[in-house]
Enzyme design. Structure first.
Site, PDB file in Angstrom:
ATOM      1  CB  THR A 217      39.974  43.870  54.258  1.00 36.63           C
ATOM      2  OG1 THR A 217      41.035  43.376  55.064  1.00 36.63           O
ATOM      3  CG2 THR A 217      40.434  45.124  53.525  1.00 36.63           C
TER       4      THR A 217
ATOM      5  CE1 TYR B  41      37.347  43.036  45.084  1.00 34.71           C
ATOM      6  CE2 TYR B  41      36.236  42.514  43.011  1.00 34.71           C
ATOM      7  CZ  TYR B  41      36.930  43.407  43.815  1.00 34.71           C
ATOM      8  OH  TYR B  41      37.195  44.685  43.358  1.00 34.71           O
TER       9      TYR B  41
ATOM     10  CB  ALA C 220      42.229  49.926  52.027  1.00 35.53           C
TER      11      ALA C 220
ATOM     12  N   GLY D  80      31.938  30.065  39.254  1.00 35.88           N
ATOM     13  CA  GLY D  80      31.012  31.213  39.207  1.00 35.88           C
ATOM     14  C   GLY D  80      31.491  32.336  38.305  1.00 35.88           C
TER      15      GLY D  80
ATOM     16  CG  ASN E  71      41.409  50.316  36.848  1.00 30.89           C
ATOM     17  OD1 ASN E  71      41.835  51.290  37.434  1.00 30.89           O
ATOM     18  ND2 ASN E  71      40.133  50.184  36.574  1.00 30.89           N
TER      19      ASN E  71
ATOM     20  NE  ARG F  32      36.066  39.802  34.067  1.00 27.11           N
ATOM     21  CZ  ARG F  32      35.156  38.831  33.929  1.00 27.11           C
ATOM     22  NH1 ARG F  32      34.305  38.820  32.906  1.00 27.11           N
ATOM     23  NH2 ARG F  32      35.072  37.865  34.825  1.00 27.11           N
TER      24      ARG F  32
ATOM     25  CB  THR G 153      34.507  46.604  41.318  1.00 31.55           C
ATOM     26  OG1 THR G 153      34.498  45.734  40.194  1.00 31.55           O
ATOM     27  CG2 THR G 153      33.852  45.856  42.472  1.00 31.55           C
ATOM     28  CG  ASP G 154      32.895  46.214  36.149  1.00 31.77           C
ATOM     29  OD1 ASP G 154      33.544  45.543  36.984  1.00 31.77           O
ATOM     30  OD2 ASP G 154      33.201  46.257  34.943  1.00 31.77           O
ATOM     31  CD  GLU G 155      34.907  41.533  39.466  1.00 32.94           C
ATOM     32  OE1 GLU G 155      34.646  40.632  40.267  1.00 32.94           O
ATOM     33  OE2 GLU G 155      36.000  41.635  38.900  1.00 32.94           O
TER      34      GLU G 155
ATOM     35  CE  LYS H 131      35.408  47.219  46.234  1.00 40.44           C
ATOM     36  NZ  LYS H 131      36.413  48.095  46.897  1.00 40.44           N
TER      37      LYS H 131
ATOM     38  CB  SER I 285      41.714  43.897  44.804  1.00 39.40           C
ATOM     39  OG  SER I 285      43.024  43.455  44.473  1.00 39.40           O
TER      40      SER I 285
ATOM     41  NE  ARG J  69      38.286  34.226  38.495  1.00 41.88           N
ATOM     42  CZ  ARG J  69      38.638  35.479  38.213  1.00 41.88           C
ATOM     43  NH1 ARG J  69      37.727  36.361  37.833  1.00 41.88           N
ATOM     44  NH2 ARG J  69      39.889  35.861  38.300  1.00 41.88           N
TER      45      ARG J  69
HETATM   46  P1  NAD Z   1      45.396  45.990  45.091  1.00 34.39           P
HETATM   47  O1  NAD Z   1      45.087  44.631  45.638  1.00 34.39           O
HETATM   48  O2  NAD Z   1      46.464  46.157  44.094  1.00 34.39           O
HETATM   49  O3  NAD Z   1      45.717  46.975  46.307  1.00 34.39           O
HETATM   50  C1  NAD Z   1      45.009  46.957  47.507  1.00 34.39           C
HETATM   51  C2  NAD Z   1      45.788  47.768  48.534  1.00 34.39           C
HETATM   52  O4  NAD Z   1      45.032  47.788  49.751  1.00 34.39           O
HETATM   53  C3  NAD Z   1      47.160  47.196  48.872  1.00 34.39           C
HETATM   54  O5  NAD Z   1      48.116  48.228  48.917  1.00 34.39           O
HETATM   55  C4  NAD Z   1      46.963  46.581  50.254  1.00 34.39           C
HETATM   56  O6  NAD Z   1      48.146  46.592  51.042  1.00 34.39           O
HETATM   57  C5  NAD Z   1      45.905  47.481  50.842  1.00 34.39           C
HETATM   58  N1  NAD Z   1      45.116  46.826  51.897  1.00 34.39           N
HETATM   59  C6  NAD Z   1      44.562  45.585  51.854  1.00 34.39           C
HETATM   60  N2  NAD Z   1      43.956  45.328  53.022  1.00 34.39           N
HETATM   61  C7  NAD Z   1      44.126  46.428  53.804  1.00 34.39           C
HETATM   62  C8  NAD Z   1      43.714  46.770  55.130  1.00 34.39           C
HETATM   63  N3  NAD Z   1      43.006  45.916  55.880  1.00 34.39           N
HETATM   64  N4  NAD Z   1      44.039  47.982  55.611  1.00 34.39           N
HETATM   65  C9  NAD Z   1      44.765  48.851  54.857  1.00 34.39           C
HETATM   66  N5  NAD Z   1      45.200  48.577  53.621  1.00 34.39           N
HETATM   67  C10 NAD Z   1      44.866  47.375  53.100  1.00 34.39           C
HETATM   68  O7  NAD Z   1      43.995  46.523  44.535  1.00 34.39           O
HETATM   69  P2  NAD Z   1      43.693  47.492  43.307  1.00 34.39           P
HETATM   70  O8  NAD Z   1      43.566  46.700  42.088  1.00 34.39           O
HETATM   71  O9  NAD Z   1      44.616  48.641  43.365  1.00 34.39           O
HETATM   72  O10 NAD Z   1      42.226  47.984  43.707  1.00 34.39           O
HETATM   73  C11 NAD Z   1      42.036  49.113  44.548  1.00 34.39           C
HETATM   74  C12 NAD Z   1      40.554  49.319  44.775  1.00 34.39           C
HETATM   75  O11 NAD Z   1      39.894  49.519  43.526  1.00 34.39           O
HETATM   76  C13 NAD Z   1      39.863  48.130  45.426  1.00 34.39           C
HETATM   77  O12 NAD Z   1      38.920  48.624  46.348  1.00 34.39           O
HETATM   78  C14 NAD Z   1      39.163  47.411  44.273  1.00 34.39           C
HETATM   79  O13 NAD Z   1      38.012  46.754  44.718  1.00 34.39           O
HETATM   80  C15 NAD Z   1      38.827  48.590  43.375  1.00 34.39           C
HETATM   81  N6  NAD Z   1      38.744  48.274  41.932  1.00 34.39           N
HETATM   82  C16 NAD Z   1      39.764  47.621  41.292  1.00 34.39           C
HETATM   83  C17 NAD Z   1      39.680  47.400  39.921  1.00 34.39           C
HETATM   84  C18 NAD Z   1      40.789  46.697  39.168  1.00 34.39           C
HETATM   85  O14 NAD Z   1      40.637  46.421  37.976  1.00 34.39           O
HETATM   86  N7  NAD Z   1      41.938  46.435  39.772  1.00 34.39           N
HETATM   87  C19 NAD Z   1      38.561  47.829  39.202  1.00 34.39           C
HETATM   88  C20 NAD Z   1      37.529  48.488  39.888  1.00 34.39           C
HETATM   89  C21 NAD Z   1      37.632  48.717  41.250  1.00 34.39           C
HETATM   90  O1  TDX Z   2      45.120  33.288  34.967  1.00 35.98           O
HETATM   91  C1  TDX Z   2      44.059  33.844  34.628  1.00 35.98           C
HETATM   92  N1  TDX Z   2      43.376  33.377  33.533  1.00 35.98           N
HETATM   93  C2  TDX Z   2      42.188  33.896  33.109  1.00 35.98           C
HETATM   94  O2  TDX Z   2      41.596  33.419  32.128  1.00 35.98           O
HETATM   95  C3  TDX Z   2      43.515  34.986  35.323  1.00 35.98           C
HETATM   96  C4  TDX Z   2      44.225  35.554  36.517  1.00 35.98           C
HETATM   97  C5  TDX Z   2      42.329  35.512  34.878  1.00 35.98           C
HETATM   98  N2  TDX Z   2      41.667  34.980  33.816  1.00 35.98           N
HETATM   99  C6  TDX Z   2      40.391  35.592  33.391  1.00 35.98           C
HETATM  100  C7  TDX Z   2      39.351  35.765  34.478  1.00 35.98           C
HETATM  101  C8  TDX Z   2      38.623  37.014  34.050  1.00 35.98           C
HETATM  102  O3  TDX Z   2      37.590  36.682  33.133  1.00 35.98           O
HETATM  103  O4  TDX Z   2      40.700  36.920  32.946  1.00 35.98           O
HETATM  104  C9  TDX Z   2      39.673  37.842  33.330  1.00 35.98           C
HETATM  105  C10 TDX Z   2      40.293  38.944  34.188  1.00 35.98           C
HETATM  106  O5  TDX Z   2      40.657  38.341  35.414  1.00 35.98           O
HETATM  107  P1  TDX Z   2      41.297  39.201  36.629  1.00 35.98           P
HETATM  108  O6  TDX Z   2      42.478  39.942  36.112  1.00 35.98           O
HETATM  109  O7  TDX Z   2      41.447  38.294  37.793  1.00 35.98           O
HETATM  110  O8  TDX Z   2      40.156  40.304  36.861  1.00 35.98           O
HETATM  111  P2  TDX Z   2      38.609  40.191  37.248  1.00 35.98           P
HETATM  112  O9  TDX Z   2      38.285  38.914  37.905  1.00 35.98           O
HETATM  113  O10 TDX Z   2      37.816  40.576  36.029  1.00 35.98           O
HETATM  114  O11 TDX Z   2      38.523  41.373  38.354  1.00 35.98           O
HETATM  115  C11 TDX Z   2      39.244  42.608  38.174  1.00 35.98           C
HETATM  116  O12 TDX Z   2      38.425  43.637  37.702  1.00 35.98           O
HETATM  117  C12 TDX Z   2      37.470  44.169  38.581  1.00 35.98           C
HETATM  118  C13 TDX Z   2      39.922  43.046  39.481  1.00 35.98           C
HETATM  119  O13 TDX Z   2      40.730  41.988  39.955  1.00 35.98           O
HETATM  120  C14 TDX Z   2      38.911  43.461  40.501  1.00 35.98           C
HETATM  121  O14 TDX Z   2      39.559  43.963  41.671  1.00 35.98           O
HETATM  122  C15 TDX Z   2      38.048  44.538  39.925  1.00 35.98           C
HETATM  123  O15 TDX Z   2      37.028  44.865  40.813  1.00 35.98           O
END
Ligand code: NAD
Ligand code: TDX
Length: 349
Positions: free
Chosen positions: A101, A159, A83, A290, A189, A223, A134-136, A163, A86, A288
């Site tokens: 959160t 963000y 949760a 930063g 992912n 990425r 996350t790697d971020e 984290k 993100s 973006r």
């Molecule tokens: P997402 O935004 O798709 O999903 C987040 C979920 O958390 C949603 O279902 C939302 O309803 C729930 N949530 C938000 N606030 C909440 C709260 N206060 N209480 C309960 N539930 C709540 O995110 P995601 O991409 O599935 O990422 C999941 C986790 O993995 C996050 O912790 C993120 O930091 C981490 N992560 C994501 C990526 C990526 O590439 N997406 C990579 C590495 C780590």
């Molecule tokens: O419209 C866009 N144009 C663009 O150039 C968007 C949405 C993104 N971007 C760029 C920004 C990033 O360099 O693409 C790259 C990927 O962007 P996102 O999909 O927003 O991911 P990022 O910021 O790398 O973060 C993701 O990976 C790590 C997840 O959102 C995080 O939750 C996770 O921790």
């Protein structure tokens, strides 16, 4: 029978994890606690919603009563904390909810887990708190090198700062109270059910609607992409085999520039769906704030110690992903109506 309290299990990675685990193991129970923010969607869980060993609770991880009741009602063995808020771009506009959160919610979960699991000096046997990070949190790389588990934390966006804050609170519960914890730090992912604010599903959705493809800055930010099921497999391995107290980086050595990703999506849709989708749709937009230049994970530890490896090559994973969105247009239409339109309007216009 082990009982998992999965938080955020209606989001992108969480719902993939819940489905992966319920299909893989018959002898587990999953309690899915999710607030259902804009990013949470019960449609993602249709195929498991009637499983007898699956329970959904709508609730906020910052709510002490709800979380504490979940521990009281179910004999929880493992917490898997997905949760979170993100999305980096949202964090730049509205940082507060990220602190609430991601940091306070994680602390509340840790407190409730401690209350349920610690009896005097003794932790309930076999329990674990796994925090999905996350790697971020490591910041940004130059042209060479990789993030290892020893790389100092240097987050830049609200963000990633939130984290990193939650990671350190999890570490503190491990160090101070000896809570059995793990932290996983995964790279970007992609796969089914990802909300189309993130790069890959946003590109797919925009191609299907003949909308511009916004590329931040020069498009050369890098990425490291991992198919979501490989991340789920890593989390399963860390829960079951990871040494308590350890951090594991998860990534598949699959670095791409953003512009490479954009062209890959365009080419596939051009060849297989719609000839009118071409590189003319690319639109370079303001960078973006930063913006981290490069992420790259060194996954040696999880490979050598736990035997994890990624199974899906990017070339296959991206086709499966695009195809999933094509086959699930109703899902895409559902999540891009309402709140998404306001978000898109503010963010890109
Ligand atoms: P997402 O935004 O798709 O999903 C987040 C979920 O958390 C949603 O279902 C939302 O309803 C729930 N949530 C938000 N606030 C909440 C709260 N206060 N209480 C309960 N539930 C709540 O995110 P995601 O991409 O599935 O990422 C999941 C986790 O993995 C996050 O912790 C993120 O930091 C981490 N992560 C994501 C990526 C990526 O590439 N997406 C990579 C590495 C780590
Ligand atoms: O419209 C866009 N144009 C663009 O150039 C968007 C949405 C993104 N971007 C760029 C920004 C990033 O360099 O693409 C790259 C990927 O962007 P996102 O999909 O927003 O991911 P990022 O910021 O790398 O973060 C993701 O990976 C790590 C997840 O959102 C995080 O939750 C996770 O921790």
């Amino acid at each position: 029978m082990k009982t998992y309290l999965v938080t955020g299990g209606a989001g992108f990675i969480g719902s993939n994890f819940v489905i992966y685990m319920l299909k893989r193991y018959k002898d587990i129970k999953i309690i899915n606690l999710d607030k259902l923010t804009y990013a949470g969607n019960l449609e993602n869980l249709k195929e498991v919603e009637n499983y007898p060993n699956y329970v959904f609770i709508q609730g906020d991880i910052t709510d002490r009563e709800v979380v504490s009741k979940s521990f009281k009602d179910y004999s929880v063995d493992y917490v898997v904390n997905f949760a979170a808020e993100s999305h980096v771009d949202r964090s730049i506009r509205e940082p507060e909810v990220f602190a609430k959160t991601n940091v306070l919610g994680t602390v509340n979960l840790l407190n409730c887990a401690k209350e349920a699991w610690l009896d005097g000096e003794q932790w309930k046997p076999g329990v674990k708190f796994l925090h999905v990070s996350t790697d971020e949190v490591y910041g940004s790389l130059g042209e060479t090198g990789y993030f290892t588990e020893e790389t100092p934390l240097d987050p830049h966006s609200p963000y990633s700062a939130s984290k990193a804050g939650s990671d350190l609170m999890v570490k503190a519960y491990g160090d101070t109270y000896k809570m059995p914890i793990n932290i996983t730090r995964c790279s970007n992912n992609y796969g089914p059910y990802q909300f189309p604010e993130k790069l890959i599903p946003l590109l797919i959705n925009n191609c299907l609607n003949h909308r511009d493809l916004p590329v931040y800055g020069d498009g050369l930010n890098i990425r490291d992409w991992l198919y979501v099921e490989d991340h789920c497999k890593a989390i399963d391995m860390v829960i079951n085999k990871g040494l308590c107290g350890e951090v594991y980086n998860v990534g598949g050595h699959n670095e791409r520039t953003n512009i490479q990703i954009v062209k890959t999506v365009i080419n596939y849709i051009h060849e297989n769906v719609d000839k009118s989708v071409t590189e003319d749709l690319i639109k370079f937009v303001e960078d973006r704030k930063g913006h981290d230049r490069r992420y790259g994970i060194d996954p040696s530890k999880i490979k050598n110690e736990l035997g994890w490896y990624p199974e899906t090559r990017f070339e296959a994973g991206i086709v499966k992903t695009i195809q999933w969105y094509l086959d699930n247009k109703e899902w895409l239409e559902g999540v891009t109506s309402g709140e998404y339109r306001n978000y898109y309007e503010k963010m890109y216009k």
